[in-house]
Design a protein around this motif. Structure first.
Motif, PDB file in Angstrom:
ATOM      1  N   LEU A  82     -31.291 -13.033  12.421  1.00 33.99           N
ATOM      2  CA  LEU A  82     -32.028 -12.221  13.223  1.00 33.99           C
ATOM      3  C   LEU A  82     -32.875 -11.039  11.999  1.00 33.99           C
ATOM      4  O   LEU A  82     -32.131 -10.285  11.847  1.00 33.99           O
ATOM      5  N   GLY A  83     -34.140 -11.514  11.678  1.00 35.02           N
ATOM      6  CA  GLY A  83     -34.769 -10.585  10.697  1.00 35.02           C
ATOM      7  C   GLY A  83     -35.624  -9.471  11.419  1.00 35.02           C
ATOM      8  O   GLY A  83     -35.811  -8.368  10.870  1.00 35.02           O
ATOM      9  N   LEU A 113     -20.434 -23.196  19.112  1.00 38.66           N
ATOM     10  CA  LEU A 113     -20.596 -21.623  19.285  1.00 38.66           C
ATOM     11  C   LEU A 113     -21.856 -21.288  18.775  1.00 38.66           C
ATOM     12  O   LEU A 113     -22.442 -21.511  17.806  1.00 38.66           O
ATOM     13  N   ILE A 114     -22.465 -20.322  19.520  1.00 41.01           N
ATOM     14  CA  ILE A 114     -23.771 -19.539  19.207  1.00 41.01           C
ATOM     15  C   ILE A 114     -23.390 -18.090  18.561  1.00 41.01           C
ATOM     16  O   ILE A 114     -22.980 -17.233  19.159  1.00 41.01           O
ATOM     17  N   VAL A 115     -23.902 -18.007  17.343  1.00 37.86           N
ATOM     18  CA  VAL A 115     -23.533 -16.598  16.844  1.00 37.86           C
ATOM     19  C   VAL A 115     -24.866 -16.210  16.024  1.00 37.86           C
ATOM     20  O   VAL A 115     -25.924 -16.893  15.944  1.00 37.86           O
ATOM     21  N   ALA A 116     -25.075 -15.017  15.677  1.00 37.93           N
ATOM     22  CA  ALA A 116     -26.405 -14.375  15.393  1.00 37.93           C
ATOM     23  C   ALA A 116     -25.957 -13.120  14.382  1.00 37.93           C
ATOM     24  O   ALA A 116     -24.922 -12.497  14.550  1.00 37.93           O
ATOM     25  N   GLY A 117     -26.655 -12.879  13.267  1.00 39.46           N
ATOM     26  CA  GLY A 117     -26.422 -11.929  12.282  1.00 39.46           C
ATOM     27  C   GLY A 117     -27.853 -11.495  11.572  1.00 39.46           C
ATOM     28  O   GLY A 117     -28.779 -11.920  12.116  1.00 39.46           O
ATOM     29  N   GLY A 118     -27.583 -10.513  10.975  1.00 38.46           N
ATOM     30  CA  GLY A 118     -29.139 -10.393  10.055  1.00 38.46           C
ATOM     31  C   GLY A 118     -29.280  -8.654  10.486  1.00 38.46           C
ATOM     32  O   GLY A 118     -28.608  -8.025  11.329  1.00 38.46           O
ATOM     33  N   THR A 119     -30.301  -8.222   9.812  1.00 38.75           N
ATOM     34  CA  THR A 119     -30.829  -7.061   9.929  1.00 38.75           C
ATOM     35  C   THR A 119     -30.799  -6.573  11.360  1.00 38.75           C
ATOM     36  O   THR A 119     -30.056  -5.286  11.884  1.00 38.75           O
ATOM     37  N   ASN A 123     -29.117  -4.283  16.757  1.00 41.00           N
ATOM     38  CA  ASN A 123     -29.520  -3.871  17.924  1.00 41.00           C
ATOM     39  C   ASN A 123     -29.299  -5.192  18.762  1.00 41.00           C
ATOM     40  O   ASN A 123     -30.339  -6.099  19.199  1.00 41.00           O
ATOM     41  N   PRO A 124     -28.075  -5.512  19.177  1.00 43.69           N
ATOM     42  CA  PRO A 124     -27.777  -6.857  19.853  1.00 43.69           C
ATOM     43  C   PRO A 124     -27.971  -6.951  21.333  1.00 43.69           C
ATOM     44  O   PRO A 124     -27.770  -8.045  21.783  1.00 43.69           O
ATOM     45  N   VAL A 135     -22.684 -10.841  14.243  1.00 48.35           N
ATOM     46  CA  VAL A 135     -21.940 -10.206  12.853  1.00 48.35           C
ATOM     47  C   VAL A 135     -22.820  -9.173  12.722  1.00 48.35           C
ATOM     48  O   VAL A 135     -23.993  -9.273  12.370  1.00 48.35           O
ATOM     49  N   VAL A 136     -22.306  -8.051  12.621  1.00 48.58           N
ATOM     50  CA  VAL A 136     -22.953  -6.792  12.469  1.00 48.58           C
ATOM     51  C   VAL A 136     -22.535  -6.027  11.136  1.00 48.58           C
ATOM     52  O   VAL A 136     -21.567  -5.966  10.752  1.00 48.58           O
ATOM     53  N   GLY A 137     -23.723  -6.124  10.005  1.00 50.31           N
ATOM     54  CA  GLY A 137     -23.512  -5.749   8.834  1.00 50.31           C
ATOM     55  C   GLY A 137     -23.405  -7.097   7.950  1.00 50.31           C
ATOM     56  O   GLY A 137     -24.183  -7.936   8.227  1.00 50.31           O
ATOM     57  N   GLU A 138     -23.174  -6.865   6.550  1.00 43.57           N
ATOM     58  CA  GLU A 138     -23.237  -8.174   5.589  1.00 43.57           C
ATOM     59  C   GLU A 138     -22.553  -9.070   6.230  1.00 43.57           C
ATOM     60  O   GLU A 138     -21.297  -9.082   6.570  1.00 43.57           O
ATOM     61  N   GLY A 139     -22.990 -10.374   5.884  1.00 46.60           N
ATOM     62  CA  GLY A 139     -22.596 -11.481   6.673  1.00 46.60           C
ATOM     63  C   GLY A 139     -21.453 -12.189   5.773  1.00 46.60           C
ATOM     64  O   GLY A 139     -21.009 -13.344   6.205  1.00 46.60           O
TER      65      GLY A 139
END
Length: 204
Positions: A82-83, A113-119, A123-124, A135-139
């Protein structure tokens, strides 16, 4: 990699077009990092242009991985980078193109399994009903840690809820289903209340 030696397939999805996603440094780092791990096969996936999407829907062609052409719905883990917030709706469209239920609650099985991370994982909440874990922060390190936990869960026959409860204890992982979020009248978050089994706070 030899498919016979692979036990986890990961679809690394960028919710925008190939031309934009291929230049994303974070995705390139994660792609390389995951493919260095024995038994883990990571492929890339991008949102199609409108004309391609129309043809895919007309032909009943499911969204697929760039390297193999296999539907991402066949993968074990589907991860979104998520950019920027304008791509949030593309996440839902890509899940729909993959033939998957949008809401996490409607996907009771561990796989996919559905995951998301990034900048924008900072704001999830707009995507909280649809994503199993953020994943909140560096992944880099966290990604490999939850993948290893997923391997353990699958080997030992855990259910999705059991896995998510364990994953929530990994520093930097936020599991929306383990918290109740209330809002002010203007739509801002009023409180985040942990439910049974959830850590009191998400650590970074």
């Amino acid at each position: 990699k030899d498919r016979r030696a692979v036990d986890v397939r990961y679809a690394l999805c960028f919710p925008d077009t190939y031309e934009i996603g291929m230049s994303n440094l974070g995705c390139r780092i994660l792609y390389g990092l995951m493919n260095e791990v024995d038994g883990l096969w990571c492929e890339r996936c991008y949102a199609p242009w409108g004309d391609m999407e129309d043809e895919m829907r007309r032909e009943g062609l499911l969204l697929y991985g760039l390297e193999s052409g296999d539907p991402i719905s066949d993968f074990d883990i589907i991860g979104f980078s998520l950019g920027y917030e304008m791509a949030y709706s593309n996440v839902l469209n890509m899940l729909d193109l993959a033939g998957l239920p949008l809401r996490s609650a409607d996907r009771p099985e561990l796989t996919p399994l559905i995951v998301a991370g990034g900048t924008c994982a900072y704001n999830p909440e707009p995507l909280a009903p649809f994503v199993d874990l953020f994943v909140v922060g560096e992944g880099e390190e966290v990604t490999l840690e939850y993948i290893q936990l997923y391997r353990q869960a699958r080997e030992e026959g855990w259910g999705k809820e059991e896995f998510l409860t364990a994953a929530a204890r990994i520093p930097g992982v936020y599991v929306p289903s383990l918290y109740e979020v209330s809002y002010h009248g203007d739509g801002t978050v009023a409180a985040v209340t942990p439910l049974e089994g959830a850590p009191a706070r998400v650590t970074k």
